[in-house]
Write a protein that holds these residues in place. Structure first.
Motif, mmCIF file in Angstrom:
data_model
loop_
_atom_site.group_PDB
_atom_site.id
_atom_site.type_symbol
_atom_site.label_atom_id
_atom_site.label_comp_id
_atom_site.label_asym_id
_atom_site.label_seq_id
_atom_site.Cartn_x
_atom_site.Cartn_y
_atom_site.Cartn_z
ATOM 1 N N THR A 96 -13.113 74.297 92.942
ATOM 2 C CA THR A 96 -12.882 73.659 91.643
ATOM 3 C C THR A 96 -12.559 74.702 90.580
ATOM 4 O OG1 THR A 96 -14.380 71.851 92.248
ATOM 5 C CG2 THR A 96 -13.850 72.091 89.919
ATOM 6 N N LEU A 97 -13.227 75.837 90.620
ATOM 7 C CA LEU A 97 -12.894 76.913 89.681
ATOM 8 C C LEU A 97 -11.447 77.371 89.873
ATOM 9 C CD1 LEU A 97 -16.146 79.083 89.808
ATOM 10 C CD2 LEU A 97 -15.329 77.758 87.855
ATOM 11 N N VAL A 98 -11.044 77.554 91.123
ATOM 12 C CA VAL A 98 -9.666 77.970 91.390
ATOM 13 C C VAL A 98 -8.681 76.902 90.934
ATOM 14 C CG1 VAL A 98 -8.015 78.463 93.237
ATOM 15 C CG2 VAL A 98 -10.292 79.500 93.297
ATOM 16 N N HIS A 99 -8.962 75.654 91.273
ATOM 17 C CA HIS A 99 -8.104 74.522 90.916
ATOM 18 C C HIS A 99 -7.861 74.481 89.406
ATOM 19 C CE1 HIS A 99 -8.049 69.797 90.613
ATOM 20 N NE2 HIS A 99 -6.981 70.341 90.067
ATOM 21 N N GLU A 100 -8.943 74.480 88.621
ATOM 22 C CA GLU A 100 -8.770 74.349 87.172
ATOM 23 C C GLU A 100 -8.208 75.617 86.542
ATOM 24 O OE1 GLU A 100 -8.731 71.731 85.574
ATOM 25 O OE2 GLU A 100 -9.635 70.388 87.053
ATOM 26 N N PHE A 101 -8.512 76.774 87.119
ATOM 27 C CA PHE A 101 -7.935 77.996 86.566
ATOM 28 C C PHE A 101 -6.423 78.011 86.760
ATOM 29 C CE2 PHE A 101 -6.935 82.607 86.690
ATOM 30 C CZ PHE A 101 -7.296 82.904 85.381
ATOM 31 N N ARG A 102 -5.966 77.443 87.853
ATOM 32 C CA ARG A 102 -4.519 77.352 88.046
ATOM 33 C C ARG A 102 -3.882 76.444 86.989
ATOM 34 N NH1 ARG A 102 -2.139 79.542 92.294
ATOM 35 N NH2 ARG A 102 -0.489 77.965 92.446
ATOM 36 N N HIS A 103 -4.571 75.392 86.603
ATOM 37 C CA HIS A 103 -4.058 74.583 85.491
ATOM 38 C C HIS A 103 -3.973 75.428 84.215
ATOM 39 C CE1 HIS A 103 -3.616 70.640 87.242
ATOM 40 N NE2 HIS A 103 -4.854 70.635 87.713
ATOM 41 N N THR A 104 -4.977 76.255 83.982
ATOM 42 C CA THR A 104 -4.949 77.143 82.822
ATOM 43 C C THR A 104 -3.733 78.065 82.867
ATOM 44 O OG1 THR A 104 -7.296 77.174 82.206
ATOM 45 C CG2 THR A 104 -6.096 79.208 81.874
ATOM 46 N N LEU A 105 -3.470 78.656 84.030
ATOM 47 C CA LEU A 105 -2.329 79.558 84.146
ATOM 48 C C LEU A 105 -1.020 78.825 83.853
ATOM 49 C CD1 LEU A 105 -3.295 81.573 87.356
ATOM 50 C CD2 LEU A 105 -3.503 82.315 84.978
ATOM 51 N N LEU A 106 -0.878 77.631 84.403
ATOM 52 C CA LEU A 106 0.375 76.915 84.165
ATOM 53 C C LEU A 106 0.496 76.474 82.710
ATOM 54 C CD1 LEU A 106 2.836 76.245 85.831
ATOM 55 C CD2 LEU A 106 1.961 73.932 86.111
ATOM 56 N N ASN A 107 -0.630 76.115 82.087
ATOM 57 C CA ASN A 107 -0.589 75.828 80.650
ATOM 58 C C ASN A 107 -0.098 77.046 79.878
ATOM 59 O OD1 ASN A 107 -1.456 73.119 80.546
ATOM 60 N ND2 ASN A 107 -3.595 73.719 80.728
ATOM 61 N N GLY A 108 -0.557 78.222 80.277
ATOM 62 C CA GLY A 108 -0.104 79.435 79.617
ATOM 63 C C GLY A 108 1.394 79.641 79.767
ATOM 64 N N LEU A 109 1.914 79.387 80.968
ATOM 65 C CA LEU A 109 3.362 79.503 81.172
ATOM 66 C C LEU A 109 4.109 78.481 80.321
ATOM 67 C CD1 LEU A 109 5.812 80.670 82.662
ATOM 68 C CD2 LEU A 109 5.372 79.018 84.505
ATOM 69 N N MET A 110 3.571 77.278 80.227
ATOM 70 C CA MET A 110 4.249 76.228 79.463
ATOM 71 C C MET A 110 4.199 76.479 77.958
ATOM 72 S SD MET A 110 3.074 72.943 81.758
ATOM 73 C CE MET A 110 3.789 71.733 80.632
ATOM 74 N N HIS A 111 3.316 77.351 77.501
ATOM 75 C CA HIS A 111 3.356 77.777 76.105
ATOM 76 C C HIS A 111 4.530 78.717 75.846
ATOM 77 C CE1 HIS A 111 -1.185 76.854 75.379
ATOM 78 N NE2 HIS A 111 -0.427 75.788 75.269
ATOM 79 N N LEU A 112 5.067 79.298 76.914
ATOM 80 C CA LEU A 112 6.185 80.231 76.782
ATOM 81 C C LEU A 112 7.529 79.565 77.043
ATOM 82 C CD1 LEU A 112 4.717 83.322 78.661
ATOM 83 C CD2 LEU A 112 4.840 82.962 76.197
ATOM 84 N N THR A 113 7.547 78.563 77.910
ATOM 85 C CA THR A 113 8.827 77.962 78.282
ATOM 86 C C THR A 113 8.597 76.571 78.836
ATOM 87 O OG1 THR A 113 10.819 78.269 79.625
ATOM 88 C CG2 THR A 113 8.744 78.909 80.623
ATOM 89 N N GLN A 114 9.597 75.710 78.716
ATOM 90 C CA GLN A 114 9.527 74.374 79.300
ATOM 91 C C GLN A 114 9.767 74.439 80.796
ATOM 92 O OE1 GLN A 114 12.400 72.247 76.519
ATOM 93 N NE2 GLN A 114 10.953 70.606 76.956
ATOM 94 N N LEU A 115 9.073 73.577 81.506
ATOM 95 C CA LEU A 115 9.316 73.432 82.945
ATOM 96 C C LEU A 115 10.198 72.232 83.246
ATOM 97 C CD1 LEU A 115 5.748 74.167 84.347
ATOM 98 C CD2 LEU A 115 7.652 75.751 84.019
ATOM 99 N N ALA A 116 10.239 71.270 82.336
ATOM 100 C CA ALA A 116 11.053 70.073 82.551
ATOM 101 C C ALA A 116 11.477 69.509 81.202
ATOM 102 C CB ALA A 116 10.267 69.024 83.341
ATOM 103 N N GLU A 117 12.651 68.917 81.187
ATOM 104 C CA GLU A 117 13.101 68.175 80.013
ATOM 105 C C GLU A 117 12.374 66.837 79.973
ATOM 106 O OE1 GLU A 117 14.957 69.694 77.978
ATOM 107 O OE2 GLU A 117 15.793 71.317 79.206
ATOM 108 N N ASP A 118 12.515 66.137 78.840
ATOM 109 C CA ASP A 118 11.904 64.824 78.732
ATOM 110 C C ASP A 118 12.402 63.921 79.861
ATOM 111 O OD1 ASP A 118 10.562 65.596 76.486
ATOM 112 O OD2 ASP A 118 11.988 64.721 75.080
ATOM 113 N N CYS A 119 11.465 63.223 80.475
ATOM 114 C CA CYS A 119 11.793 62.373 81.621
ATOM 115 C C CYS A 119 10.895 61.140 81.561
ATOM 116 C CB CYS A 119 11.575 63.136 82.926
ATOM 117 S SG CYS A 119 11.792 62.137 84.406
ATOM 118 N N PRO A 120 11.463 59.931 81.542
ATOM 119 C CA PRO A 120 10.635 58.726 81.420
ATOM 120 C C PRO A 120 9.993 58.284 82.728
ATOM 121 C CG PRO A 120 12.952 58.122 81.542
ATOM 122 C CD PRO A 120 12.901 59.629 81.547
#
Length: 608
Positions: free
Chosen positions: A323-347
């Protein structure tokens, strides 16, 4: 020049420069593993972002001085923060990187801009800057005096603790004063002295607890935050203050989990030691269903449920570690998404195999990134564990390798992915495909396939609405007594979130119980207590009594997931159509069709 000095002078600091990841660092991040290099790069970027958030917040409040209410001007708080950074830059850096600082700054800005509502006057949120400055000055050993918010009779000093002043007003102020090494918090008729070691409890003071976990030369310094004011999960209540027994239980569990990570998952542990700052505790959850979450504004924080006191230590240790690894990976991806978009708006909404509910594109990318790391964790455990723990690890590895890869292959061609999003998906797929030759026993592969199919069928029955013309044509055929129309390729349908679609992981849940605790599964199969969301039909299904399982699913078709189970057992591929046609036939013929007969009838078309 220190960033706070630059900000206080209104100039731009080099610390606020745009951040980009070099190709090597990005490649390490876009993988199923955790990288110390990538973690440090994201930490640098996040620190710049925090400074920028604070700068914007100060500027907006300075232009609207009435928003500080009864508190001193925002410049007074900012100047104290700048003084503190000059005196103790490392201590203030840690305070600014505290996940609560990120959550607070984001909420205060949203309230200033009218995009979020919250209880209490706006100045109480704005004034948390004053509390932040006071906490920084205490950490720096400065002498100072400043007024801060007191909410519901309490003053929270970030990174230090909470004073309980028992004031009658729900929203008022208190004075924080430090002189001759003594920090005192005062309101009308109430005074609280902050102990020299603020993490300790004292009369009317609850210290913010710090846990230091060390094993083989690697240390994780973790704030155990059961005083949090700004929730990681929006709209949820603050955690209860834990007593000594509960805290010891957490400490023992985390010490075992940390030792496991350091011993067998060293690169993950190194990244966690650098980038995990705080843990917000939740009460124990169902066995095999730990609750956990992270937030984009709370870099380095995980909120998670305590290990259940009645499960074996080895099982609890693995659950905490993954669980620590799982949620820390979410933290890392949040950090990347603060720098750049991963996807355009999609409904569009998608099935995420690790969730009950449909998810947007970015949410599915998030989950695929996290569960690729979960698969990697269980891959290691499958190599190193023994007995029932190894059997469970093999199942988890087979399941999450399969589900993560299938999800990523679905996402890979999606036109809404940005260039970075495609790099991420390709990197994860490369790791997962490189594991194809791993020797996973056939029983684990079969159970993983069945668990994935069960989740998929239940998800479709709950959340996929078939096309109206298809439902009408199929209903007409049933009522005429003719064969069902054959599907022409991928039939149209609409994803509509069903709020009742909860705990659709019943099959996988029972597999875990059967592998890990055969006596408990035997009791369940004999009619004993069942886990939440599990039906007698699910138990019979996992126990291998398929005839009984089909009978029980057919008796319970008011539950959408029962159509999913029935379709799996009788060979139909469209449980959502079964459910819709059953309702349509009932409306037109005034009686429901026999579920098993309808399922076998439609299976003839699905198998054609």
């Amino acid at each position: 020049m220190p960033a706070s000095d630059a900000a206080s002078q209104g100039s731009k600091s080099s610390a606020l420069r745009p951040h980009r990841l070099d190709e090597r660092t990005l490649a390490e991040l876009c993988s199923a593993g955790e990288s110390l290099r990538a973690t440090r790069a994201l930490l640098d970027a996040e620190y710049s972002r925090r400074l920028l958030l604070l700068r914007v917040l100060v500027d907006e409040v300075a232009s609207r001085p009435a928003e500080t209410g009864p508190l001193p001007s925002v410049h007074a708080a900012w100047d104290l923060l700048a003084r503190s950074q000059r005196a103790a830059p490392e201590a203030v850096h840690r305070l600014l990187m505290d996940p609560q600082t990120g959550l607070w700054a984001a909420q205060a800005l949203r309230r200033l801009r009218g995009s979020q509502e919250a209880d209490g006057p706006l100045w109480c949120d704005v004034g948390q800057l004053h509390a932040l400055a006071a906490a920084a000055a205490v950490r720096a050993g400065l002498e100072f005096r400043i007024r801060v918010p007191a909410v519901a009779g309490a003053v929270l000093l970030p990174g230090l603790g909470r004073a309980h002043l028992a004031t009658p007003e729900p929203w008022t102020t208190a004075e924080v004063h430090r002189q001759d090494g003594v920090t005192r918090i005062r309101t009308k008729g109430a005074v609280v002295d902050v102990p020299a070691h603020a993490a300790e409890d004292a009369p009317h003071w609850s210290g913010l607890r710090q846990l230091t976990l060390s094993h083989r030369g690697l240390t994780l310094d973790l704030t155990f935050d059961d005083l949090t004011r700004y929730p990681v999960i929006a709209g949820t209540a603050a955690p209860d203050r834990l007593d000594g027994s509960a805290l010891r239980h957490w400490r023992r569990g985390l010490e075992r989990a940390w030792a496991l990570l350091v011993e067998d998952h060293r690169d993950s542990a190194e990244a966690l030691a650098a980038g995990l700052f705080s843990l917000v505790p939740l009460p124990p959850a169902d066995r095999f269903r730990p609750r956990s979450a992270s937030a984009s504004e709370a870099f380095g924080c995980v909120t998670m449920s305590a290990q259940h006191p009645r499960i074996p230590d080895d099982e609890a240790t693995a659950e905490l570690a993954v669980t620590l690894v799982h949620e820390f990976r979410h933290t890392l991806l949040n950090g990347l998404m603060h720098l750049t978009q991963l996807a355009e708006d999609c409904p569009d909404l998608f099935r995420a195999p690790w969730r009950d509910d449909p998810r947007p594109l970015t949410g599915v990318v998030h989950g695929a990134f996290a569960f690729s790391g979960v698969a990697r964790f269980w891959r290691t455990r499958a190599e190193r564990d023994h007995g029932a723990a190894r059997d469970r690890a093999r199942f988890e590895y087979a399941l999450w390798r399969r589900e993560s890869r299938a999800t990523l292959e679905l996402l890979h061609p999606h036109p809404a992915l940005t260039g970075t999003g495609r790099v991420l998906v390709r990197g994860l797929l490369a790791d997962l495909r490189s594991w194809d030759s791993d020797p996973v026993p056939e029983p684990a592969l079969t159970l993983a396939e069945r668990a994935a199919a069960h989740h998929r069928a239940a998800w479709r029955a709950h959340h996929l609405v078939p096309d109206g013309p298809t439902v009408r044509a199929t209903t007409d055929a049933w009522l005429r007594g003719t064969p069902p129309p054959r599907p022409a390729g991928e039939e149209p349908g609409t994803v509509v979130t069903d709020p009742g679609g909860c705990r659709i992981d019943a099959y996988a849940h029972l597999v875990r119980l059967r592998i890990t605790d055969p006596p408990a599964f035997a009791k369940t199969a004999d009619g004993g207590p069942r886990p939440n969301g599990v039906t007698p039909a699910d138990v019979a299904h996992v126990a291998g009594d398929l005839t009984e399982a089909a009978r029980l699913y057919a008796e319970d078709t008011t539950r959408p997931a029962a159509w999913g189970g029935l379709s799996l057992l009788l060979g139909a591929e469209r449980p959502e159509l079964l459910r819709a046609v059953s309702r349509s036939v009932t409306g037109r013929a005034s009686q429901p069709p026999p579920p098993a007969e309808l399922t076998r009838w439609l299976a003839a078309a699905d198998g054609a």
